[in-house]
Design a protein around this motif. Structure first.
Motif, PDB file in Angstrom:
ATOM      1  N   THR A 184      -6.355  -6.710   5.075  1.00 49.31           N
ATOM      2  CA  THR A 184      -6.510  -7.621   6.206  1.00 49.31           C
ATOM      3  C   THR A 184      -6.326  -6.849   7.511  1.00 49.31           C
ATOM      4  O   THR A 184      -5.799  -5.735   7.526  1.00 49.31           O
ATOM      5  CB  THR A 184      -5.466  -8.752   6.152  1.00 49.31           C
ATOM      6  OG1 THR A 184      -4.167  -8.172   6.288  1.00 49.31           O
ATOM      7  CG2 THR A 184      -5.558  -9.538   4.852  1.00 49.31           C
ATOM      8  N   TYR A 185      -6.730  -7.476   8.622  1.00 49.75           N
ATOM      9  CA  TYR A 185      -6.500  -6.874   9.936  1.00 49.75           C
ATOM     10  C   TYR A 185      -5.003  -6.673  10.168  1.00 49.75           C
ATOM     11  O   TYR A 185      -4.584  -5.665  10.718  1.00 49.75           O
ATOM     12  CB  TYR A 185      -7.076  -7.752  11.056  1.00 49.75           C
ATOM     13  CG  TYR A 185      -8.568  -7.609  11.224  1.00 49.75           C
ATOM     14  CD1 TYR A 185      -9.129  -6.409  11.664  1.00 49.75           C
ATOM     15  CD2 TYR A 185      -9.408  -8.671  10.963  1.00 49.75           C
ATOM     16  CE1 TYR A 185     -10.498  -6.276  11.820  1.00 49.75           C
ATOM     17  CE2 TYR A 185     -10.786  -8.551  11.119  1.00 49.75           C
ATOM     18  CZ  TYR A 185     -11.320  -7.352  11.551  1.00 49.75           C
ATOM     19  OH  TYR A 185     -12.678  -7.224  11.708  1.00 49.75           O
ATOM     20  N   GLU A 186      -4.196  -7.639   9.741  1.00 53.31           N
ATOM     21  CA  GLU A 186      -2.749  -7.534   9.925  1.00 53.31           C
ATOM     22  C   GLU A 186      -2.209  -6.294   9.214  1.00 53.31           C
ATOM     23  O   GLU A 186      -1.436  -5.523   9.781  1.00 53.31           O
ATOM     24  CB  GLU A 186      -2.064  -8.789   9.399  1.00 53.31           C
ATOM     25  CG  GLU A 186      -0.561  -8.777   9.582  1.00 53.31           C
ATOM     26  CD  GLU A 186       0.107 -10.017   9.015  1.00 53.31           C
ATOM     27  OE1 GLU A 186       1.335  -9.975   8.875  1.00 53.31           O
ATOM     28  OE2 GLU A 186      -0.578 -11.003   8.710  1.00 53.31           O
ATOM     29  N   THR A 187      -2.639  -6.067   7.975  1.00 50.93           N
ATOM     30  CA  THR A 187      -2.193  -4.893   7.224  1.00 50.93           C
ATOM     31  C   THR A 187      -2.680  -3.619   7.891  1.00 50.93           C
ATOM     32  O   THR A 187      -1.917  -2.661   8.058  1.00 50.93           O
ATOM     33  CB  THR A 187      -2.700  -4.963   5.764  1.00 50.93           C
ATOM     34  OG1 THR A 187      -2.184  -6.147   5.158  1.00 50.93           O
ATOM     35  CG2 THR A 187      -2.268  -3.744   4.968  1.00 50.93           C
ATOM     36  N   LEU A 188      -3.935  -3.601   8.317  1.00 47.93           N
ATOM     37  CA  LEU A 188      -4.495  -2.418   8.986  1.00 47.93           C
ATOM     38  C   LEU A 188      -3.725  -2.128  10.273  1.00 47.93           C
ATOM     39  O   LEU A 188      -3.360  -0.975  10.533  1.00 47.93           O
ATOM     40  CB  LEU A 188      -5.978  -2.625   9.282  1.00 47.93           C
ATOM     41  CG  LEU A 188      -6.679  -1.472  10.024  1.00 47.93           C
ATOM     42  CD1 LEU A 188      -6.571  -0.168   9.229  1.00 47.93           C
ATOM     43  CD2 LEU A 188      -8.129  -1.828  10.300  1.00 47.93           C
ATOM     44  N   ASN A 189      -3.465  -3.140  11.059  1.00 47.38           N
ATOM     45  CA  ASN A 189      -2.732  -2.925  12.314  1.00 47.38           C
ATOM     46  C   ASN A 189      -1.314  -2.429  12.071  1.00 47.38           C
ATOM     47  O   ASN A 189      -0.802  -1.597  12.844  1.00 47.38           O
ATOM     48  CB  ASN A 189      -2.725  -4.203  13.154  1.00 47.38           C
ATOM     49  CG  ASN A 189      -4.088  -4.471  13.760  1.00 47.38           C
ATOM     50  OD1 ASN A 189      -4.853  -3.555  14.051  1.00 47.38           O
ATOM     51  ND2 ASN A 189      -4.408  -5.748  13.935  1.00 47.38           N
ATOM     52  N   ARG A 190      -0.656  -2.902  10.988  1.00 48.28           N
ATOM     53  CA  ARG A 190       0.668  -2.386  10.649  1.00 48.28           C
ATOM     54  C   ARG A 190       0.590  -0.909  10.280  1.00 48.28           C
ATOM     55  O   ARG A 190       1.456  -0.122  10.680  1.00 48.28           O
ATOM     56  CB  ARG A 190       1.265  -3.187   9.482  1.00 48.28           C
ATOM     57  CG  ARG A 190       1.874  -4.508   9.914  1.00 48.28           C
ATOM     58  CD  ARG A 190       2.836  -5.084   8.878  1.00 48.28           C
ATOM     59  NE  ARG A 190       2.423  -4.933   7.507  1.00 48.28           N
ATOM     60  CZ  ARG A 190       1.795  -5.873   6.794  1.00 48.28           C
ATOM     61  NH1 ARG A 190       1.500  -7.026   7.338  1.00 48.28           N
ATOM     62  NH2 ARG A 190       1.475  -5.650   5.550  1.00 48.28           N
ATOM     63  N   ILE A 191      -0.427  -0.512   9.541  1.00 47.04           N
ATOM     64  CA  ILE A 191      -0.600   0.896   9.165  1.00 47.04           C
ATOM     65  C   ILE A 191      -0.832   1.749  10.403  1.00 47.04           C
ATOM     66  O   ILE A 191      -0.211   2.799  10.581  1.00 47.04           O
ATOM     67  CB  ILE A 191      -1.761   1.063   8.164  1.00 47.04           C
ATOM     68  CG1 ILE A 191      -1.382   0.433   6.826  1.00 47.04           C
ATOM     69  CG2 ILE A 191      -2.125   2.538   7.982  1.00 47.04           C
ATOM     70  CD1 ILE A 191      -2.544   0.300   5.845  1.00 47.04           C
ATOM     71  N   LEU A 192      -1.698   1.288  11.293  1.00 44.42           N
ATOM     72  CA  LEU A 192      -2.045   2.069  12.485  1.00 44.42           C
ATOM     73  C   LEU A 192      -0.893   2.166  13.467  1.00 44.42           C
ATOM     74  O   LEU A 192      -0.796   3.145  14.215  1.00 44.42           O
ATOM     75  CB  LEU A 192      -3.273   1.472  13.169  1.00 44.42           C
ATOM     76  CG  LEU A 192      -4.559   1.453  12.326  1.00 44.42           C
ATOM     77  CD1 LEU A 192      -5.709   0.830  13.106  1.00 44.42           C
ATOM     78  CD2 LEU A 192      -4.928   2.841  11.835  1.00 44.42           C
ATOM     79  N   ILE A 233       0.883  -1.172   0.000  1.00 39.52           N
ATOM     80  CA  ILE A 233       0.000   0.000   0.000  1.00 39.52           C
ATOM     81  C   ILE A 233       0.915   1.214   0.000  1.00 39.52           C
ATOM     82  O   ILE A 233       1.760   1.357   0.892  1.00 39.52           O
ATOM     83  CB  ILE A 233      -0.926   0.013   1.233  1.00 39.52           C
ATOM     84  CG1 ILE A 233      -1.827  -1.217   1.209  1.00 39.52           C
ATOM     85  CG2 ILE A 233      -1.744   1.293   1.282  1.00 39.52           C
ATOM     86  CD1 ILE A 233      -2.726  -1.358   2.403  1.00 39.52           C
ATOM     87  N   ASN A 234       0.726   2.082  -0.998  1.00 42.49           N
ATOM     88  CA  ASN A 234       1.616   3.234  -1.114  1.00 42.49           C
ATOM     89  C   ASN A 234       1.444   4.201   0.065  1.00 42.49           C
ATOM     90  O   ASN A 234       0.474   4.138   0.820  1.00 42.49           O
ATOM     91  CB  ASN A 234       1.454   3.950  -2.461  1.00 42.49           C
ATOM     92  CG  ASN A 234       0.098   4.624  -2.615  1.00 42.49           C
ATOM     93  OD1 ASN A 234      -0.432   5.226  -1.694  1.00 42.49           O
ATOM     94  ND2 ASN A 234      -0.465   4.524  -3.806  1.00 42.49           N
ATOM     95  N   LYS A 235       2.428   5.098   0.226  1.00 40.22           N
ATOM     96  CA  LYS A 235       2.499   6.010   1.369  1.00 40.22           C
ATOM     97  C   LYS A 235       1.243   6.885   1.488  1.00 40.22           C
ATOM     98  O   LYS A 235       0.721   7.095   2.585  1.00 40.22           O
ATOM     99  CB  LYS A 235       3.748   6.875   1.217  1.00 40.22           C
ATOM    100  CG  LYS A 235       4.053   7.751   2.385  1.00 40.22           C
ATOM    101  CD  LYS A 235       5.361   8.498   2.151  1.00 40.22           C
ATOM    102  CE  LYS A 235       5.669   9.429   3.290  1.00 40.22           C
ATOM    103  NZ  LYS A 235       6.924  10.151   3.078  1.00 40.22           N
ATOM    104  N   GLU A 236       0.739   7.382   0.358  1.00 43.12           N
ATOM    105  CA  GLU A 236      -0.438   8.250   0.386  1.00 43.12           C
ATOM    106  C   GLU A 236      -1.684   7.500   0.876  1.00 43.12           C
ATOM    107  O   GLU A 236      -2.463   8.007   1.666  1.00 43.12           O
ATOM    108  CB  GLU A 236      -0.706   8.851  -1.005  1.00 43.12           C
ATOM    109  CG  GLU A 236       0.348   9.824  -1.476  1.00 43.12           C
ATOM    110  CD  GLU A 236       1.597   9.143  -2.032  1.00 43.12           C
ATOM    111  OE1 GLU A 236       1.537   7.949  -2.420  1.00 43.12           O
ATOM    112  OE2 GLU A 236       2.657   9.802  -2.053  1.00 43.12           O
TER     113      GLU A 236
END
Length: 136
Positions: free
Chosen positions: A125-133, A93-96
């Motif tokens: 996924t939840y894993e991706t969302l949690n990494r972003i947050l 997922i890009n920075k923006e």
């Protein structure tokens, strides 16, 4: 009752799955050999093509790049020992877009199901969302 073949649509060289998918988009179905278990369709079709069940730590990796394709000719069998090829490619997922998701999370009133809604809206996924947050 539809058969497996009824759920497959030929498109060019690919065989596109038109039924249920895993949350990451990979075709899933009830295992015809054990109805209480779910199985990736590509794995099942690869086992049918090979004539034997794959070991638990063996993966089938897509080579055509089309997540919904279940053509066994578009998959390769990869053993865990070949770790570089065995691991899943992380969802990029890009920075923006990451910042957009983080801002949306931080600027929305907190409620039960907020993460679930973000996950579905952005198809992550939840894993991706949690990494972003967490800023990773």
């Amino acid at each position: 009752m539809k058969t497996i073949e009824d759920k497959i649509i030929p498109v060019a060289d690919c065989l596109m799955w038109s039924a249920g998918t895993h949350m990451q988009g990979y075709p899933m179905m009830r295992d015809p050999r054990n109805k209480s278990k779910m199985i990736l369709v590509a794995r099942y079709l690869m086992e049918e093509k090979l004539g034997y069940r794959l070991k638990k730590d063996t993966r089938v990796k897509n080579t055509c790049g089309n997540v919904r394709c279940v053509n066994p000719d578009h998959y390769e069998v990869v053993e865990k020992e070949d770790m570089d090829r065995w691991r899943c490619t992380p969802h990029y997922i890009n920075k923006e877009k990451r910042q957009e998701i983080l801002d949306e999370y931080n600027n929305t009133e907190k409620y039960h199901g907020q993460k679930r809604d973000l996950k579905h809206k952005h198809k992550i996924t939840y894993e991706t969302l949690n990494r972003i947050l967490s800023g990773n």
